[in-house]
Write an enzyme that holds these catalytic residues in place. Structure first.
Site: not given
Length: 353
Positions: A212, A253-255
């Site tokens: 990540q 969560a990511h993004n």
């Protein structure tokens, strides 16, 4: 405790005073629990009946309820009240004033002897770093930043002016938070997002980690509740805009991208790369799928499962499938009578056979 009278509040916060100005105030309390030295508020007219029974020394009310509040003693005398256009907003500002003026003063900001601060970290004026906190290499703390005990600000992370990270926060490397924000205990910002590529191995499926490489960018005036997790982006960044408020136990969560002024209640889960617009409200335990977009001004009901993008402002509800709130309520009401309808249909079928 400091001595306080109602006129002090009027001087600090405004509002129109009805009744005596020298009424002593020693506490803020709910209307139904308030004692003779307490100030309470009434914003919802359905609780107007509590005016007759409250023991509060002073009540914050709207103009429509001013007469009832002033006459609440029932003996012809005028009871003390503060009249404000929005009593709930006045109450919110009162709590802020109370915390700043009535609590025991904090000690002067300092770096605790047990804290670990890297030699190349940059600390602004009047920074506080608590016991056993860690400020890693290249980190930047703005003027007046407060870092709680056992909190970690990792390498090259940046904390804005007058932002507070409570005890036991992990603020990950390269992450940024703006000014005048508050992060409660147990929050983890900048952990790896859940990214893995499946491959076939000798023992079955194996998972290959996707590093990540992004960060988390948080704006000004943001509050993040206890034990919430905000993952760093896989390539780009996870972005939380100015003025966002996030409750406890939220997973982002990511993004993910969250627009200005949006409010997110407890136990919400937002999957990767979802985008939520400005001035939205996401109620408790709602679920938002990844890679969808929600426009500005959307209200999502509790436990809703949002599986598709929403491009029209308004209220939405329902576990599965979600739909506009009015339709969901009609369908839910019909569902309650489904068993009875089934029995009637069976009875009719028997008559016709």
């Amino acid at each position: 405790m400091k001595q306080l009278v109602v006129s002090d509040l009027i001087a600090a916060l405004g509002g129109d005073l009805v009744g005596a100005s020298d009424v002593a105030i020693g506490a803020i309390a709910p209307l139904e629990e308030a004692g003779a030295d307490a100030i309470a508020f009434l914003s919802n007219p359905k609780y107007e009946s509590q005016l007759a029974t409250t023991g509060a020394a002073c009540v914050i009310v709207s103009p429509k309820l001013a007469e009832a509040a002033a006459a609440r003693r029932g003996d012809g005398s005028t009871a003390c009240c503060i009249v404000a256009p929005d009593p709930y907003l006045y109450f919110a500002r009162l709590t802020q004033w109370w915390a700043a003026n009535m609590r025991k003063p904090r000690a002067a900001p300092a770096i605790h002897p047990t804290a670990t601060v890297a030699a190349d970290a940059t600390l602004g004026r009047d920074v506080e770093v608590g016991p056993h906190a860690v400020i890693e290499s290249g980190a930047v703390l703005g003027d007046g930043a407060r870092i709680g005990a056992h909190t970690i600000v990792e390498q090259d992370a940046r904390v804005g002016a007058h932002t507070r990270l409570a005890p036991h926060v992990v603020f990950g490397h390269d992450c940024v938070i703006g000014a005048h924000s508050l992060v409660h205990s147990g929050v983890v910002i900048g952990a790896d997002g859940f990214g893995f590529a499946p491959t076939k191995g000798a023992a079955g499926v194996e998972w290959v980690k996707i590093e990540q490489l992004g960060a988390v960018r948080i704006g000004d005036g943001v509050e993040i509740g206890a034990n919430t997790c905000i993952d760093r982006g896989a390539l780009g960044d996870t972005v939380i805009a100015d003025g966002v408020i996030i409750d406890n136990l939220v997973q982002i969560a990511h993004n993910v991208k969250i627009g200005r002024g949006t409010a997110i209640a407890g136990a919400v889960a937002i999957a990767g790369s979802a985008e939520i617009g400005a001035n939205c409200i996401v109620a408790g335990a709602a679920r938002i799928n990844g890679h969808i977009k929600i426009t500005d001004g959307v209200q999502i009901g509790p436990t809703a499962n949002i599986s598709n993008s929403i491009d029209k402002a308004g209220a939405y509800a329902g576990m599965w499938p979600f739909e506009d709130a009015a339709s969901w309520q009609k369908n839910a009401a019909a569902l309650r009578g489904l068993y009875e309808l089934r029995q009637r249909v069976r009875a009719l079928e028997k008559k016709t056979t």
